[in-house]
Motif scaffolding. Structure first.
Motif, mmCIF file in Angstrom:
data_model
loop_
_atom_site.group_PDB
_atom_site.id
_atom_site.type_symbol
_atom_site.label_atom_id
_atom_site.label_comp_id
_atom_site.label_asym_id
_atom_site.label_seq_id
_atom_site.Cartn_x
_atom_site.Cartn_y
_atom_site.Cartn_z
ATOM 1 N N SER A 1 0.791 -1.139 -0.090
ATOM 2 C CA SER A 1 -0.062 -0.036 -0.008
ATOM 3 C C SER A 1 0.955 1.312 -0.079
ATOM 4 O O SER A 1 0.596 2.278 -0.551
ATOM 5 N N SER B 1 2.591 1.784 -3.697
ATOM 6 C CA SER B 1 1.204 2.137 -4.357
ATOM 7 C C SER B 1 0.847 3.485 -4.310
ATOM 8 O O SER B 1 0.520 4.316 -5.109
ATOM 9 N N LEU B 2 1.094 3.960 -2.990
ATOM 10 C CA LEU B 2 0.584 5.495 -2.650
ATOM 11 C C LEU B 2 1.345 6.581 -3.652
ATOM 12 O O LEU B 2 0.785 7.731 -4.014
ATOM 13 N N LEU C 1 -5.128 4.303 1.199
ATOM 14 C CA LEU C 1 -4.003 3.668 1.286
ATOM 15 C C LEU C 1 -3.133 3.895 2.433
ATOM 16 O O LEU C 1 -2.308 3.181 3.248
#
Length: 492
Positions: free
Chosen positions: A349, A352-353, A367
């Protein structure tokens, strides 16, 4: 009888007593609230500094400071420069003078410095603010080693991880309350100084309660029942009369720093702290600059991950206690499972942020919340491991580990200051999030390979070893004499 190294407790009567609410839980509650106030005073600057540098968006009646991003990073890091200096000696101080006194001084002095902060920055600018935060960090630096020492005296083995996690969860409560209210406080008629006044006043009130009800050990506590004290001391192996107890023995520094499980614990804590403090100190700036939220919504959104983090910590405490009491998993396996969940899921996460667009604010908040919330599960992993390895030196181990880890707390904000030269540039933030994710992944990988929850041999006093060596030498000499006599007789 259930045994853990040299510590044991009865599975019958005393175990039932261990489930009841006792004076040890009052100690735990007071430490929980003390942690909340200390962390509120630690993180208030993360939001207040946004208002201090842009008071037109908060309260124009108070001065605005035109500090650069690098200056801001130096201010945010100054607390940790003082914080790391006393970590290692604090464990020894707690063993010698007792955790009650050190925790009292930590909260009381931190509260006084918080109350002096607005005056300090008005008179001396950012340099004065850095100096005050450095001093505040000095007094807060004794907190974790002190609490580790207190828990080594107050927490029965079967309740160890749950009680310690509850104490540490106070940190999330302090973060939540401060981040959630700081935006409103900064925009109110009291302005940003109120974010320092409020926790400072509450901290002095807490110090009064701790002075009355706090105690370093069950044996020193005047209010605890005899049954509860006996249960705790028997569980921890501290049930001998005072004159029969082992005196404090010297810290085995060489064995400690050549212990692979301990070195892995240091590495794991360092990588976790890098990730934690990168997010804690930079979430307000990220939400303000990249997502374009005002200071009120910024504070609320910044606190959201820590609300869920606190809730998950408290919900998991009964599960952790049940696993320890039922012995479904041994301690080492339990620590590694919790640690893996708490450090590897957030990696996905977090990285991905950095690949979201500026208009994907809702997904970014989701996230961020996931990253911070799941990371709390690691509290049942590496965060309690120092008590596993050496209960007799829990404060000293925590001091060493936390000192090393908080070097990362200094470096991480400075790295953000040098990498993120344009706070609205999502590509620069992507670098920061990727570095934090890689840190978290590598730290847990080391813990999986080399970590353990077994009590280390250097936890015990060396006297027993020194007494055994001459005895072994006498036995070996006797055997040699017998062999020589037998050889002589054979020749005759």
């Amino acid at each position: 009888m259930v045994t853990n190294g040299k510590y044991s407790f009865d599975s019958g009567k005393d175990k039932i007593k261990g489930k009841t609410i006792g004076y040890r839980h009052l100690q735990c509650l007071l430490i929980f609230l003390g942690f909340a106030l200390l962390f509120a005073m630690r993180v208030n600057l993360s939001v207040a500094i946004v208002a201090m540098m842009d008071n037109k968006g908060a309260n124009p009646d108070f001065p605005e400071y035109a500090w650069s991003q690098k200056t801001k990073s130096h201010i945010l890091s100054s607390f940790f420069c003082g914080y790391i200096l006393v970590q290692i000696p604090a464990g020894g101080w707690a063993r010698r003078f007792g955790g009650r006194l050190l925790l009292l001084l930590s909260v009381m002095m931190s509260s006084i410095f918080a109350l002096l902060t607005p005056l300090s920055v008005n008179l001396g600018g950012w340099a004065s603010l850095c100096t005050l935060r450095f001093c505040q960090g000095l007094f807060q630096g004794v907190t974790l080693p002190t609490v580790a020492t207190l828990m080594s005296k107050w927490a029965p083995i079967e309740e160890r991880s749950a009680m310690q996690t509850i104490c540490y969860s106070g940190a999330q409560l302090g973060i939540v309350l401060m981040l959630a209210t700081s935006g409103v406080l900064c925009s109110s008629s009291w302005g940003w100084p109120s974010t320092f006044y409020l926790p400072g006043i509450l901290g002095l009130l807490w110090a009064g309660f701790w002075f009355i009800f706090g105690a370093s050990t069950p044996r020193e506590c005047k209010h605890i029942s005899a049954d509860e004290r006996a249960m705790i001391e028997e569980s921890l192996g501290h049930d001998k009369p005072q004159d029969e107890q082992m005196p404090l023995h010297a810290v085995p520094w060489k064995k400690m720093f050549t212990s692979k499980p301990f070195l892995v614990l240091v590495v794991n804590h360092c990588t976790s702290n890098w990730c934690f403090w990168t997010l804690l100190t930079q979430i307000p700036s990220y939400i303000s600059s990249v997502l374009g939220k005002d200071i009120k919504s910024n504070a609320i959104l910044s606190s959201l991950p820590y609300v869920t983090m606190l809730a998950l910590s408290l919900l998991l405490c009964p599960l952790a206690s049940w696993l320890e009491k039922s012995q479904i998993l041994n301690a080492t396996v339990s620590r590694k499972i919790f640690n893996t969940i708490g450090q590897w899921i957030p990696v996905v996460s977090l990285i991905s942020l950095g690949y979201l667009r500026a208009d994907q604010g809702d997904l970014a908040i989701a996230l961020l919340t996931t990253t911070v919330t799941i990371s709390t599960i690691a509290h049942f992993g590496f965060s309690v491991n120092h008590l596993d390895l050496a209960p007799n030196f829990a404060g000293t181990l925590m001091g060493i580990v936390n000192c090393s880890a908080n070097v990362m707390s200094i470096i991480a904000p400075l790295v953000v200051g040098y990498v993120v030269t344009d706070t609205s540039n999502i590509y620069q933030w992507r670098i920061i999030f990727t570095i934090a994710g890689c840190m978290s992944f590598s730290g847990n990988l080391m813990f999986l390979i080399f970590g353990t929850a077994k009590v280390q041999h250097w936890n015990e006093p060396p006297r027993a070893g020194r007494e055994a060596e001459p005895l072994n030498e006498l036995i070996n000499d006797a055997k040699k004499d017998e062999e020589c006599t037998a050889e002589g007789e054979a020749r005759v």
